[in-house]
Design an enzyme around this catalytic site. Structure first.
Site, mmCIF file in Angstrom:
data_model
loop_
_atom_site.group_PDB
_atom_site.id
_atom_site.type_symbol
_atom_site.label_atom_id
_atom_site.label_comp_id
_atom_site.label_asym_id
_atom_site.label_seq_id
_atom_site.Cartn_x
_atom_site.Cartn_y
_atom_site.Cartn_z
ATOM 1 N N SER A 238 0.832 -1.205 0.000
ATOM 2 C CA SER A 238 0.000 0.000 0.000
ATOM 3 C C SER A 238 0.871 1.261 0.000
ATOM 4 O O SER A 238 1.712 1.431 -0.872
ATOM 5 C CB SER A 238 -0.953 -0.059 1.199
ATOM 6 O OG SER A 238 -2.007 0.855 1.063
ATOM 7 N N ASP A 465 -8.818 -4.598 -5.990
ATOM 8 C CA ASP A 465 -8.304 -4.052 -4.741
ATOM 9 C C ASP A 465 -9.119 -2.805 -4.400
ATOM 10 O O ASP A 465 -9.204 -1.878 -5.200
ATOM 11 C CB ASP A 465 -6.821 -3.685 -4.900
ATOM 12 C CG ASP A 465 -6.155 -3.291 -3.596
ATOM 13 O OD1 ASP A 465 -6.779 -2.549 -2.813
ATOM 14 O OD2 ASP A 465 -5.013 -3.720 -3.359
ATOM 15 N N HIS A 492 -7.445 -6.083 -0.460
ATOM 16 C CA HIS A 492 -6.313 -5.174 -0.484
ATOM 17 C C HIS A 492 -5.014 -5.930 -0.234
ATOM 18 O O HIS A 492 -4.801 -6.443 0.859
ATOM 19 C CB HIS A 492 -6.506 -4.090 0.587
ATOM 20 C CG HIS A 492 -5.452 -3.027 0.578
ATOM 21 N ND1 HIS A 492 -4.964 -2.461 -0.578
ATOM 22 C CD2 HIS A 492 -4.790 -2.421 1.603
ATOM 23 C CE1 HIS A 492 -4.062 -1.550 -0.274
ATOM 24 N NE2 HIS A 492 -3.924 -1.513 1.040
#
Length: 524
Positions: A238, A465, A492
Site C-alpha cells: 500500500s 483491490d 487489499h
C-alpha cells in the site's frame, strides 16, 4: 487508506547473482563500520550498533502487546537525526522488530518491510508475518525486519493530536456531514486538529516538517547499514510502495530487490487518488453484494439490483439517529460506513460485515462499531494507536494541500458516483481538510520516480483491490521498469496474506534469487 469526513484523500528477468548475495556480512547485531555508501556527516548513524532485546517494552497498544509476545522476536531502536539538514542536532528513534533467519548458514540478509497506511506499524506486521514465513525460503534465508516509521507507533516521539476521548467524540460528531451550511464549522474543526498536532507532538512543527516519506527513506538507508546490508531488500504494501519507489529514487545504487504490493500511483495528486480509490471501493462493494445475495441470510436481500438501496436504508438513518451501544458510545453514520469499508479490505471479513448489517437492521450496532474500531485501531481498553494521526500528518507533509473549493466539491461528487454505497444523500461540501491548514510546508510532489540504475522491481496488483486500484500497479510497474504480477481477487494486497501459492511462490523466488515471474503472469 480511506478518507474520513474531514480529510480528503488518503486515501498506495534475472538480477545478477553477485548483487543478490553480497548484501550482508553477518547476522550480528550491527556492523563495526558502516555497510555500503555513507552520506557525508552521517557516519555515526550508519555505523551504530543495534541493541536487540525483549519486545514487550515497545508495545504501545493491545494489538502490539499480543503480536510482540510471539516466539523468536526481538526489538531495538535505531537513532536518526530529527532533521537530516542538522545531523548534529536533535535525534529521534525508530522502533524495530526482527525475526532472525532460521538457516543462518544460508542467510542472504535482511528483508525490511512496511505495511502502509501511512501510519501503519511495520513492527506489528513483521510480528504477525513471522509465523507465516518461518518455514519458507524467505524465513530461512532472511531476517524479517519491520520498522515503525518516524512519528508512528513505537518510534519516539510519536505524533500526538487528539486524546482518546477526543477521538471518540470526533467519530461521533456528524456536524461536518450536514452540507454546505456547515463549511465554516468543518473548517474550524480542521484548523483545530492541525493546531493540536503542532502543539501536542514533541518538537512541534519541526517534527511535523520532517515526518514525511522524504525523511522515512533516509531513515531506512541508515537502517540498511545498521543491519549490515550493503544493499536493501524491501517489501512494501500500500503506502509502503511509495516508501519503496521513493527509496529507489533517492538511493538507486543501494537497492537489491523491491517487492511492491498494492501500489500507489506516483503521478496522482490527492484528489486524483481519492477518485481512483472510490472506484476501487465501489467495485469491491459490488463483489461483496454478489457474494451476499447468493446467501439466504444476506442482510441486503437477494436482489443485487436493490442492494445499494437496501444498504442506504440501513445506514442513512444514523445521520439523524445514531444507535446507542451497551458501552454508552453511539454508532454514527461515519462509523457504520467506516466499518463497511474496513470489511472490504479482506474477503475474510465479508461474513462479519453481513452479520453487522443484519444486526443493525434490528437496531444493534455492536458489530459495525467493532469493525470501525478495527480500522481506527481502537482497543477494548478505549485506547487508540497513533495510526490515524500519523496517516493525516504524513499525507499532509507529503503532498500539496487541496484548497480549490470547486475541485473539492467536484471530487466528492465523483467519489459517491463511483462508490454509490457511500453516498449519504447530503450535498457535497466545499470544506477544506486539515492539510489545507497544516502548519508546515509539504516536502514532496506527485511525479514519476527516476529509477535509472535500479534493479527490476516486482509489482503485485489485485484486480479488485478496494484501496489501491489495479491500474495504479500497472502504472507503477511501468514507471519502475519492473514486472507486473496480477492477482485476480477482491481485497487489499495479496503477498503472504491470502494463502495464494501462485503469488507467494513468485514473490519468494524474486526476493530470494531475483527471478521475476514471466511477463503477463496472472494468479487466481
Amino acid at each position: 487508506m480511506r478518507t474520513t469526513k474531514r480529510y480528503l484523500p488518503v486515501a498506495a528477468g534475472l538480477l545478477l547473482l553477485s548483487s543478490l548475495t553480497a548484501c550482508s556480512n553477518s547476522a550480528d547485531d550491527g556492523p563495526a563500520v558502516p555497510a555500503g555508501p555513507v552520506p557525508e556527516g552521517l557516519e555515526k548513524f550508519y555505523a551504530q550498533q543495534l541493541e536487540w532485546g525483549d519486545c514487550a517494552p515497545y508495545a504501545t497498544n493491545m494489538m502490539a502487546t499480543q503480536a510482540f509476545a510471539g516466539d523468536g522476536l526481538e526489538c531495538a531502536r535505531l537513532t536518526v537525526p530529527l532533521s537530516y539538514s542538522e545531523p548534529q542536532g536533535t535525534t529521534i528513534t525508530v522502533g524495530l522488530l526482527r525475526r532472525q533467519a532460521s538457516d543462518p548458514d544460508r542467510r542472504i540478509g535482511s528483508l525490511v518491510l512496511n505495511p502502509g497506511g501511512p501510519g501503519g506499524s511495520g513492527m506489528t506486521t513483521a510480528a504477525q508475518l513471522s509465523g507465516a514465513v518461518g518455514n519458507t525460503e524467505l524465513g530461512k534465508r532472511f531476517d524479517l525486519v519491520g520498522f515503525d516509521p518516524r512519528g508512528v507507533g513505537a518510534s519516539e516521539p510519536a505524533v500526538e493530536c487528539l486524546t482518546d476521548a477526543e477521538m471518540d467524540a470526533d467519530r461521533a460528531d456528524m456536524t461536518a456531514m450536514d452540507g454546505v451550511d456547515d463549511v465554516a464549522d468543518a473548517e474550524n474543526d480542521a484548523k483545530e486538529f492541525a493546531a493540536k498536532c503542532a502543539e501536542r507532538t514533541p518538537h512541534g512543527e519541526k517534527m511535523l516538517a520532517n515526518l514525511g516519506t522524504r525523511d522515512v527513506v533516509r531513515d531506512m538507508d541508515v537502517l540498511r547499514s545498521a543491519l549490515g546490508d550493503e544493499k536493501l531488500t524491501y517489501l512494501g504494501y500500500s503506502y509502503g510502495t511509495r516508501i519503496g519507489y521513493t527509496y529507489a529514487e533517492t538511493f538507486p545504487r543501494n537497492v537489491r530487490a523491491l517487492l511492491l504490493d498494492g501500489a500507489l500511483d506516483p503521478e496522482q495528486d490527492m484528489v486524483e487518488s481519492l477518485v481512483a480509490q472510490a472506484e476501487g471501493f465501489g467495485g469491491t462493494f459490488g463483489k461483496f453484494v454478489e457474494w451476499c445475495v447468493g446467501r439466504p441470510d444476506c442482510a441486503l436481500g437477494r436482489d443485487a439490483g436493490t442492494a445499494v438501496q437496501a444498504y442506504h436504508e440501513l445506514v442513512r438513518p444514523l445521520l439523524d439517529e445514531p444507535v446507542k451501544l451497551p458501552d454508552g458510545r453511539m454508532l454514527s453514520y461515519e462509523d457504520a460506513t467506516t466499518g463497511t469499508v474496513a470489511s472490504l479490505y479482506s474477503r475474510q471479513l465479508w461474513p462479519t460485515l453481513n452479520q453487522g448489517l443484519a444486526t443493525l437492521a434490528r437496531g444493534e450496532g455492536t458489530v459495525m462499531m467493532a469493525l470501525a474500531d478495527m480500522y481506527y485501531e481502537r482497543g477494548p481498553d478505549g485506547k487508540y494507536s497513533s495510526a490515524q494521526e500519523g496517516l493525516v500528518a504524513i499525507r499532509c507533509v507529503d503532498d500539496p494541500p487541496v484548497t480549490d473549493r470547486e475541485r473539492i466539491e467536484e471530487a466528492q461528487a465523483e467519489y459517491v458516483e463511483k462508490a454509490e454505497f457511500l453516498d449519504s444523500g447530503l450535498p457535497p461540501s466545499s470544506a477544506r481538510d486539515a492539510c489545507a491548514f497544516w502548519p508546515v510546508e509539504h516536502t514532496s510532489e506527485p511525479h514519476l520516480p527516476d529509477v535509472d540504475g535500479v534493479p527490476p522491481t516486482l509489482v503485485i496488483s489485485t484486480t479488485n483491490d478496494p484501496a489501491t486500484p489495479y491500474q495504479a500497479g500497472v502504472n507503477l510497474a511501468k514507471a519502475m521498469n519492473g514486472r507486473l504480477l496480477t492477482f485476480e481477487g477482491a481485497q487489499h494486497t495479496a503477498f503472504l496474506s491470502v494463502g495464494n501459492a501462485c503469488v507467494d511462490q513468485a514473490g519468494i523466488a524474486y526476493l530470494v534469487d531475483g527471478t521475476l515471474p514471466p511477463e503477463g503472469t496472472r494468479c487466481r
